[in-house]
Design an enzyme around this catalytic site. Structure first.
Site, mmCIF file in Angstrom:
data_model
loop_
_atom_site.group_PDB
_atom_site.id
_atom_site.type_symbol
_atom_site.label_atom_id
_atom_site.label_comp_id
_atom_site.label_asym_id
_atom_site.label_seq_id
_atom_site.Cartn_x
_atom_site.Cartn_y
_atom_site.Cartn_z
ATOM 1 N N ASP A 63 0.852 -1.180 0.000
ATOM 2 C CA ASP A 63 0.000 0.000 0.000
ATOM 3 C C ASP A 63 0.891 1.234 0.000
ATOM 4 O O ASP A 63 1.988 1.218 0.560
ATOM 5 C CB ASP A 63 -0.903 0.003 1.244
ATOM 6 C CG ASP A 63 -2.038 1.000 1.145
ATOM 7 O OD1 ASP A 63 -2.216 1.588 0.067
ATOM 8 O OD2 ASP A 63 -2.727 1.207 2.150
ATOM 9 N N TYR A 64 0.420 2.301 -0.632
ATOM 10 C CA TYR A 64 1.158 3.552 -0.605
ATOM 11 C C TYR A 64 1.003 4.208 0.768
ATOM 12 O O TYR A 64 -0.069 4.149 1.375
ATOM 13 C CB TYR A 64 0.613 4.510 -1.667
ATOM 14 C CG TYR A 64 0.949 4.124 -3.081
ATOM 15 C CD1 TYR A 64 2.247 4.228 -3.560
ATOM 16 C CD2 TYR A 64 -0.039 3.656 -3.943
ATOM 17 C CE1 TYR A 64 2.549 3.879 -4.859
ATOM 18 C CE2 TYR A 64 0.256 3.305 -5.249
ATOM 19 C CZ TYR A 64 1.552 3.421 -5.701
ATOM 20 O OH TYR A 64 1.855 3.077 -6.985
#
Length: 211
Positions: free
Chosen positions: A81-82
């Protein structure tokens, strides 16, 4: 109760009943379809099954997630995930040096914002104050109103308004970018991404706030 029944029925129909029917007979596994031209924003969407929407928040939902396992010991499933991607993007797009500096120095962006907006040293930061700053950080870039922010923070609209004003005092380039984007929409009828993906939006100049 009805809500509990609805939650269980959703898990059963969407996953427990549906997933076995989506197993490919040749491989004995599920293979999602990634769609590139469906979502209006340009992001990938996933179907049959939708791997972007496998439940995780509830205990029973996590039991469904256990159905997804690697092929064998030579494989792993990786979740990536960013980190605070919206804030990093708006810092870059607006060229907001103060926020960029915070990211470059690997500061906790929510604690840093709380320190700037509330005038509290990071050493004195509490979980509750950081949570409020997180709501401010994400709320403002998505256009939250003082009323909406007040509802989230459980404070008065005037207090919320002062928080928003303090935020824009600290990050004026973000305020300028948001204003320029709105003006561009009013004048041209569309907005563009960094890669010139154009999205037309009707009613952008409407006096109706809901529109």
């Amino acid at each position: 109760n009805i809500l509990a029944y609805r939650g269980l029925a959703k898990l059963k129909s969407t996953y427990v009943d549906a997933l076995p029917l989506q197993v490919e007979t040749l491989t004995g596994r599920v293979h999602t379809d990634y769609m590139q031209t469906v979502a209006a924003t340009g992001r990938l969407s996933s179907n049959n099954p939708n791997l972007q929407n496998i439940p995780i928040r509830t205990k029973r939902g996590r039991q469904v997630r256990k159905a997804f396992i690697p092929r064998n010991r030579d494989y792993v499933l990786l979740a990536a995930d960013y980190s605070q991607i919206e804030l990093r993007l708006i810092a870059h797009i607006a060229d907001e040096n103060k926020m960029i500096e915070a990211f470059n120095n690997e500061l906790d962006i929510h604690a840093d914002t709380a320190s700037k907006v509330f005038g509290i040293p990071i050493s004195d930061m509490t979980t509750d104050i950081r949570r409020k700053a997180k709501a401010i950080n994400f709320g403002i870039i998505y256009g939250i109103s003082s009323y909406g922010l007040a509802k989230q923070l459980k404070c008065s609209p005037s207090e919320a308004k002062s928080f928003i004003n303090s935020y824009f005092d600290r990050f004026p380039k973000i305020k300028d970018y948001m204003a320029e984007t709105k003006n561009s929409l009013y004048n041209d009828g569309y907005v563009e991404t960094l890669f010139s993906r154009r999205i037309y939006i009707n009613g952008g100049d409407s006096k109706n706030q809901n529109i």
